[in-house]
Design a protein around this motif. Sequence first.
Motif: not given
Length: 216
Positions: A111-122
């Motif tokens: 997830a981190y490698g794909a650019g997802l970060r804490q606080g993002d909404l799915l």
Amino acid sequence: MVVERTQREKLLRKVSRLVEDKYFNPEFDVQEWRHLVDTRAPTILDGGSAEDFEHRMHDLVSQLGSSHTAFYHRNWRPLPPRQSICATLQQCETQDGLHWMLQDVQEGGPAYGAGLRQGDLLVGVDAEEIRPPSRVLLRPGRTAKMQVRKADGTEVSVDLEIPLLKSKRPFSTPQAVIGSTLEPNNWLSEDQHVPRDRGRRRSSRHRSCYRVISRL
């Protein structure tokens, strides 16, 4: 595979106790949980295949509202985000209703490698909207297209490759110590005492700084 009623009762009692003893949420109501278990017990225990039992148990624990609680057989391929992409989700109330929000995104994980970060909404997975309490399950060995709403309100589509399960080891090893470089115009203070105004006033040497980071 056949799961006898006595086996189902034993598993249901064990899961119920584990939730009461191990699940942490400041808003968790143990009496409400016990009522939920009692209400769903007849459907879970009576009839259906082993797969039906598995799905009903998973639906039960999914009512807790966190992505990292799940019930599944070791050979059941779809996995929650914590096991599949090293990220956890927490349900979050927004202006347009409930959404899953990324709570912990482990550095070095998919997830981190794909650019997802804490606080993002799915927002959705593979062009299908997904909201709590619907579970988020990802299949290892494939690419999932995830629709995500970033902190600034923009929505992006992320192609996330989900690794195959090759062992019981995690995809990413947690880091004991994390180092980072201060941004320009930040000042690191070694003061051991907090002033009465808790740092609201800056000394003359700090006035040109954008932010003062104090070690308390």
